[in-house]
Every structure is written in structure tokens, then in C-alpha cells.
Motif scaffolding. Structure first.
Motif, PDB file in Angstrom:
ATOM      1  N   GLY A 138      -3.865 -10.270 -41.810  1.00  0.00           N
ATOM      2  CA  GLY A 138      -2.863  -9.583 -41.001  1.00  0.00           C
ATOM      3  C   GLY A 138      -1.490 -10.160 -41.259  1.00  0.00           C
ATOM      4  N   TYR A 139      -0.485  -9.294 -41.260  1.00  0.00           N
ATOM      5  CA  TYR A 139       0.916  -9.701 -41.448  1.00  0.00           C
ATOM      6  C   TYR A 139       1.747  -9.170 -40.292  1.00  0.00           C
ATOM      7  CZ  TYR A 139      -0.125 -10.625 -46.414  1.00  0.00           C
ATOM      8  OH  TYR A 139      -0.633 -11.109 -47.593  1.00  0.00           O
ATOM      9  N   THR A 140       2.776  -9.916 -39.915  1.00  0.00           N
ATOM     10  CA  THR A 140       3.696  -9.408 -38.902  1.00  0.00           C
ATOM     11  C   THR A 140       5.059 -10.085 -39.039  1.00  0.00           C
ATOM     12  OG1 THR A 140       3.881  -8.817 -36.554  1.00  0.00           O
ATOM     13  CG2 THR A 140       3.189 -11.065 -37.058  1.00  0.00           C
ATOM     14  N   HIS A 141       6.045  -9.426 -38.459  1.00  0.00           N
ATOM     15  CA  HIS A 141       7.407  -9.959 -38.389  1.00  0.00           C
ATOM     16  C   HIS A 141       7.847  -9.898 -36.942  1.00  0.00           C
ATOM     17  CE1 HIS A 141      11.730  -8.806 -37.905  1.00  0.00           C
ATOM     18  NE2 HIS A 141      11.905  -9.915 -38.580  1.00  0.00           N
ATOM     19  N   MET A 142       8.459 -10.971 -36.455  1.00  0.00           N
ATOM     20  CA  MET A 142       8.981 -11.022 -35.098  1.00  0.00           C
ATOM     21  C   MET A 142      10.406 -11.558 -35.134  1.00  0.00           C
ATOM     22  SD  MET A 142       5.564 -12.541 -33.202  1.00  0.00           S
ATOM     23  CE  MET A 142       5.018 -13.480 -34.638  1.00  0.00           C
ATOM     24  N   HIS A 143      11.215 -11.079 -34.205  1.00  0.00           N
ATOM     25  CA  HIS A 143      12.592 -11.539 -34.114  1.00  0.00           C
ATOM     26  C   HIS A 143      12.728 -12.449 -32.894  1.00  0.00           C
ATOM     27  CE1 HIS A 143      16.909 -11.325 -33.065  1.00  0.00           C
ATOM     28  NE2 HIS A 143      17.073 -11.295 -34.374  1.00  0.00           N
ATOM     29  N   MET A 144      13.432 -13.564 -33.075  1.00  0.00           N
ATOM     30  CA  MET A 144      13.570 -14.524 -31.993  1.00  0.00           C
ATOM     31  C   MET A 144      15.028 -14.950 -31.861  1.00  0.00           C
ATOM     32  SD  MET A 144      12.251 -16.343 -29.603  1.00  0.00           S
ATOM     33  CE  MET A 144      10.556 -15.892 -29.941  1.00  0.00           C
ATOM     34  N   ASN A 145      15.552 -14.916 -30.647  1.00  0.00           N
ATOM     35  CA  ASN A 145      16.914 -15.362 -30.391  1.00  0.00           C
ATOM     36  C   ASN A 145      16.932 -16.878 -30.182  1.00  0.00           C
ATOM     37  OD1 ASN A 145      18.254 -12.827 -30.530  1.00  0.00           O
ATOM     38  ND2 ASN A 145      17.426 -12.321 -28.519  1.00  0.00           N
ATOM     39  N   ALA A 146      16.682 -17.586 -31.277  1.00  0.00           N
ATOM     40  CA  ALA A 146      16.668 -19.051 -31.259  1.00  0.00           C
ATOM     41  C   ALA A 146      16.831 -19.553 -32.682  1.00  0.00           C
ATOM     42  CB  ALA A 146      15.365 -19.574 -30.649  1.00  0.00           C
ATOM     43  N   ASN A 147      17.315 -20.772 -32.812  1.00  0.00           N
ATOM     44  CA  ASN A 147      17.471 -21.403 -34.115  1.00  0.00           C
ATOM     45  C   ASN A 147      16.104 -21.590 -34.776  1.00  0.00           C
ATOM     46  OD1 ASN A 147      17.574 -24.131 -35.804  1.00  0.00           O
ATOM     47  ND2 ASN A 147      19.629 -23.253 -35.796  1.00  0.00           N
ATOM     48  N   TYR A 148      16.059 -21.423 -36.086  1.00  0.00           N
ATOM     49  CA  TYR A 148      14.783 -21.463 -36.807  1.00  0.00           C
ATOM     50  C   TYR A 148      14.074 -22.805 -36.686  1.00  0.00           C
ATOM     51  CZ  TYR A 148      16.820 -24.184 -40.676  1.00  0.00           C
ATOM     52  OH  TYR A 148      17.388 -25.170 -41.443  1.00  0.00           O
ATOM     53  N   GLN A 149      14.833 -23.897 -36.504  1.00  0.00           N
ATOM     54  CA  GLN A 149      14.182 -25.206 -36.417  1.00  0.00           C
ATOM     55  C   GLN A 149      13.353 -25.349 -35.140  1.00  0.00           C
ATOM     56  OE1 GLN A 149      16.127 -28.792 -38.047  1.00  0.00           O
ATOM     57  NE2 GLN A 149      17.961 -27.509 -38.232  1.00  0.00           N
ATOM     58  N   LEU A 150      13.695 -24.596 -34.108  1.00  0.00           N
ATOM     59  CA  LEU A 150      12.877 -24.637 -32.889  1.00  0.00           C
ATOM     60  C   LEU A 150      11.507 -24.012 -33.132  1.00  0.00           C
ATOM     61  CD1 LEU A 150      15.518 -23.743 -30.150  1.00  0.00           C
ATOM     62  CD2 LEU A 150      14.702 -26.011 -30.860  1.00  0.00           C
ATOM     63  N   MET A 151      11.435 -23.013 -34.014  1.00  0.00           N
ATOM     64  CA  MET A 151      10.145 -22.432 -34.375  1.00  0.00           C
ATOM     65  C   MET A 151       9.306 -23.425 -35.177  1.00  0.00           C
ATOM     66  SD  MET A 151      11.399 -19.581 -33.205  1.00  0.00           S
ATOM     67  CE  MET A 151      12.611 -18.848 -34.267  1.00  0.00           C
ATOM     68  N   ILE A 152       9.968 -24.167 -36.048  1.00  0.00           N
ATOM     69  CA  ILE A 152       9.264 -25.183 -36.828  1.00  0.00           C
ATOM     70  C   ILE A 152       8.726 -26.277 -35.906  1.00  0.00           C
ATOM     71  CG2 ILE A 152       9.504 -26.936 -38.628  1.00  0.00           C
ATOM     72  CD1 ILE A 152      11.652 -25.177 -39.905  1.00  0.00           C
ATOM     73  N   ASP A 153       9.567 -26.736 -34.972  1.00  0.00           N
ATOM     74  CA  ASP A 153       9.115 -27.730 -33.990  1.00  0.00           C
ATOM     75  C   ASP A 153       7.837 -27.263 -33.297  1.00  0.00           C
ATOM     76  OD1 ASP A 153      11.376 -29.273 -34.481  1.00  0.00           O
ATOM     77  OD2 ASP A 153      12.458 -28.579 -32.708  1.00  0.00           O
ATOM     78  N   ASN A 154       7.820 -26.010 -32.914  1.00  0.00           N
ATOM     79  CA  ASN A 154       6.721 -25.458 -32.127  1.00  0.00           C
ATOM     80  C   ASN A 154       5.399 -25.523 -32.881  1.00  0.00           C
ATOM     81  OD1 ASN A 154       5.873 -23.887 -29.670  1.00  0.00           O
ATOM     82  ND2 ASN A 154       5.357 -22.362 -31.227  1.00  0.00           N
ATOM     83  N   VAL A 155       5.416 -25.192 -34.165  1.00  0.00           N
ATOM     84  CA  VAL A 155       4.168 -25.158 -34.940  1.00  0.00           C
ATOM     85  C   VAL A 155       3.775 -26.550 -35.419  1.00  0.00           C
ATOM     86  CG1 VAL A 155       2.964 -24.068 -36.875  1.00  0.00           C
ATOM     87  CG2 VAL A 155       4.719 -22.793 -35.643  1.00  0.00           C
ATOM     88  N   MET A 156       4.745 -27.414 -35.658  1.00  0.00           N
ATOM     89  CA  MET A 156       4.410 -28.759 -36.124  1.00  0.00           C
ATOM     90  C   MET A 156       3.853 -29.637 -35.006  1.00  0.00           C
ATOM     91  SD  MET A 156       4.822 -28.767 -39.370  1.00  0.00           S
ATOM     92  CE  MET A 156       4.493 -30.514 -39.658  1.00  0.00           C
ATOM     93  N   ASP A 157       4.061 -29.255 -33.754  1.00  0.00           N
ATOM     94  CA  ASP A 157       3.506 -29.997 -32.616  1.00  0.00           C
ATOM     95  C   ASP A 157       2.540 -29.081 -31.872  1.00  0.00           C
ATOM     96  OD1 ASP A 157       2.876 -31.432 -30.364  1.00  0.00           O
ATOM     97  OD2 ASP A 157       4.825 -31.121 -29.404  1.00  0.00           O
ATOM     98  N   LEU A 158       1.277 -29.098 -32.277  1.00  0.00           N
ATOM     99  CA  LEU A 158       0.298 -28.183 -31.687  1.00  0.00           C
ATOM    100  C   LEU A 158      -0.250 -28.670 -30.354  1.00  0.00           C
ATOM    101  CD1 LEU A 158      -1.641 -27.035 -34.885  1.00  0.00           C
ATOM    102  CD2 LEU A 158       0.163 -25.832 -33.634  1.00  0.00           C
ATOM    103  N   SER A 159       0.198 -29.836 -29.875  1.00  0.00           N
ATOM    104  CA  SER A 159      -0.256 -30.287 -28.558  1.00  0.00           C
ATOM    105  C   SER A 159       0.182 -29.319 -27.464  1.00  0.00           C
ATOM    106  CB  SER A 159       0.264 -31.693 -28.256  1.00  0.00           C
ATOM    107  OG  SER A 159       1.666 -31.684 -28.058  1.00  0.00           O
ATOM    108  N   HIS A 160       1.203 -28.513 -27.745  1.00  0.00           N
ATOM    109  CA  HIS A 160       1.665 -27.557 -26.733  1.00  0.00           C
ATOM    110  C   HIS A 160       0.600 -26.513 -26.401  1.00  0.00           C
ATOM    111  CE1 HIS A 160       2.520 -24.821 -30.159  1.00  0.00           C
ATOM    112  NE2 HIS A 160       2.438 -23.873 -29.258  1.00  0.00           N
TER     113      HIS A 160
END
Length: 351
Positions: A138-160
């Protein structure tokens, strides 16, 4: 704007750019036109006519060429103006539109927007996404009103996941106590979690021998510049090794739209129920919902609270779960400093 220019970013899903469409999207602060030549090869150029700066996507196609809607200047795939219908028809030397190198791989169209020559070898190998039937990915595209590094933070810390996500991917509080194994190279940061839980993660449990019994699980994430994270998840029971268990191979990749907004692209390939297109659509919707309804509001809230300030300038409290994401941020800062040092202004200052 703080992002690497000499790097490969996803411009679009392959499926987003049709055979006749003039597709457009803002990438790294620049409006870009994407379309396909008659042979199917994708083309990318700045979405701005050099005459009066009209968006080229408002124009039309003439074979493989683009005709500006405002004054009918025509441009070929290299961005060169080939026709001026006004006066003597003279074509000014400056009548040229910047174009960008592309690679179409793994279900995405990748773009290089920097000044240095495009380096195909800098695109990481995500060929496992190609291994299997179309109904298994599956493929998808989503738009987020936030800096791209915050998305990286989110996936690199899966404890959330323990605290943010619902039953579909619930880890039942098992990740937070774990200090993940983290490895770093000059161009990558890798982290791995292993744990047991009963019952297993819901999205995998029905494909394990006993959906209610204890299962061993793992997550791995590997960041590679500029903003690619390959995530794998798996589950196994009994003596079955992880390699023979149930799992998925995912790619999360971010392309800055502006400093405060991001195009978030996602691909997921599983090793179970690969021929079921309905299940594929259901799983993709569930993953989108998890991000848009659970991760998304928090990430956008963080963006608002940071109010444009740099992450480290805010003196964040750091804990064991931040190791991987902080390493990524520091690695990115180092790469940005290297790239900045190569700019004409920096070279002039050195001289």
C-alpha cells in the motif's frame, strides 16, 4: 530554510502522475510541475514561466512540450523555450525553465533539487518494496502542517506507541521500559526494539498460530538522509525465528513543502495475505487513520509550541527514548553544515 538540497526526496507517488496530467506540488519551498512524456518517463520542471511567472500547470500539453496558458510560450522537456508566437518569434536566451533530475523507483518519483550533479547512488536501496504482488503493498501521501524533522522524531522514537496509539498497533506498555539498540554510521541511524506481549499486536495476531498467546515482537527503524526511515515490524511464536514470522517492511519518507509543512509519504509491504486487495485497502486506511488521528494532532501541537525555534535552542529534556532521534538531528545538522560550506557565499568568504 534548513533542509538538504543535494539529496533525493520523494516528489510524488508514481500513481499520482498520470499519462496526461500536469501535476504540481510545492517541494523545498519551490513550486514544481510534474508530468510524463509520451513514453511514460517522468519530467520535473519549475512550475513558473520565466516571462510573466504564470504557473505552467495552468497551461496545456503539446506532445511532450508544455504551453504556457498566459502568452503561449512553449517549453520542451529540458525547459528550453522552443516557440514564441509574438513579434518576430525571437526566443530570448533567458527563456528557459529550470528542470530537475528524477528517478522512478519503489513506487515513488524521486527528485534532486540541489545545485550539485545528481548522484543516483545516494538513493538508498528499498527494493524489498518491489518483491511481491501489487495487492501486497500500500502507498499513501499525507500533508502535515509541521516541520519534516518532527515526523522523523516521531518514527525514530517508537516508545510513543505505548501512549498514543489504539488497539490496532497497541504494544501494551512494553516499549517504554526498553532502551533500544542504536547503531550509527556517517549516513545512517539504526534502532531496534525486541519484546514479548500477550496478546500479540492486533495487526499481526490473526496471522500467527495462536492469536491470543504470547508472541515475540521486534521493531527496527533505519534513517538515511535526507528524510527516509525504513521500518520493519515482525512477530513470531514458539521456536519460529523472526525471519520466518509474520511481518511488514515499511518506508516512511518526508519531503519538506516549506519550513513549516511537509509531504509525508508511506509504503507498506507485508508477507501475509498478499493477494487480498480488500485487506490491502483496509490496512492502508488503518495506517492513515493512526497517523492522521493519533500522531498528527500531537505533531502539529508540537510545531505550534516550538513557534519556529530550533529544537536544541529550546533546551529540550532528553531521555533514553530520545537516543535515536537526537542522533538523526545531529547527523542532519552536520550534513547541513557541510552543504552550507560549499555554497558560493561560503567559498567567497574563505577566499
Amino acid at each position: 530554510m534548513r533542509y538538504l538540497k543535494n539529496a533525493w526526496y520523494v516528489a510524488a507517488l508514481s500513481s499520482e502522475v498520470g499519462p496526461e496530467d500536469l501535476f504540481h506540488r510545492k517541494l523545498l519551498g519551490t513550486n514544481v510541475l510534474l508530468y510524463r512524456k509520451q513514453n511514460g518517463d517522468p519530467v520535473a520542471m519549475r512550475d513558473r514561466c520565466p516571462h510573466r511567472f504564470a504557473p505552467l500547470h495552468l497551461g496545456k500539453r503539446d506532445g511532450d512540450q508544455i504551453v504556457c496558458h498566459y502568452h503561449a510560450l512553449k517549453f520542451d522537456c529540458t525547459g528550453q523555450c522552443t516557440h514564441n508566437p509574438h513579434g518576430s518569434g525571437n526566443i530570448p536566451k533567458a527563456a528557459k525553465v529550470p528542470t530537475y533530475p528524477l528517478q522512478e523507483k519503489y513506487g515513488f518519483i524521486w527528485i534532486w533539487m540541489g545545485d550539485e550533479p545528481a548522484d543516483p547512488t545516494q538513493l538508498p536501496d528499498y527494493s524489498p518494496l518491489d518483491n511481491g504482488p501489487p495487492t501486497g503493498i500500500g502507498y499513501t501521501h499525507m500533508h502535515m502542517n509541521a516541520n519534516y524533522q518532527l515526523m522523523i522524531d516521531n518514527v525514530m522514537d517508537l516508545s510513543h506507541i505505548d501512549h498514543v496509539h489504539g488497539d490496532a498497533i497497541s504494544t501494551r506498555g512494553q516499549l517504554s521500559p526498553i532502551i533500544p539498540e542504536v547503531k550509527e554510521t556517517e549516513r545512517s541511524v539504526f534502532a531496534r526494539w525486541e519484546w514479548k506481549q500477550t496478546p500479540p499486536i492486533f495487526v499481526l495476531s490473526h496471522f500467527l498460530p495462536d492469536p491470543q498467546a504470547e508472541a515475540r515482537h521486534f521493531f527496527t527503524v533505519e534513517w538515511m538522509p535526507p528524510a527516509n526511515i525504513q521500518l520493519s515490524v515482525g512477530g513470531a511464536q514458539g521456536d519460529t525465528p523472526f525471519e520466518q514470522g509474520i511481518g511488514a517492511y515499511d518506508l516512511h519518507t518526508c519531503t519538506p513543502e516549506t519550513e513549516d509543512s511537509t509531504h509525508y509519504f508511506f509504503a507498506t509491504r507485508r508477507n501475509h495475505l498478499e493477494d487480498d486487495a480488500d485487506f490491502n485497502a483496509m490496512k492502508l486506511k488503518a495506517m492513515r487513520d493512526a497517523f492522521e488521528l493519533e500522531d498528527g494532532p500531537i505533531i502539529q501541537g508540537v510545531q505550534e509550541e516550538m513557534n519556529g525555534e530550533e529544537f536544541f535552542d529550546l533546551d529540550p529534556v532528553l531521555m533514553s527514548n530520545d537516543i535515536a532521534s537526537v542522533k538523526v538531528r545531529r547527523n542532519l545538522l552536520k550534513l547541513l553544515e557541510i552543504e552550507d560550506s560549499k555554497t558560493p557565499q561560503a567559498e567567497t568568504a574563505k577566499a
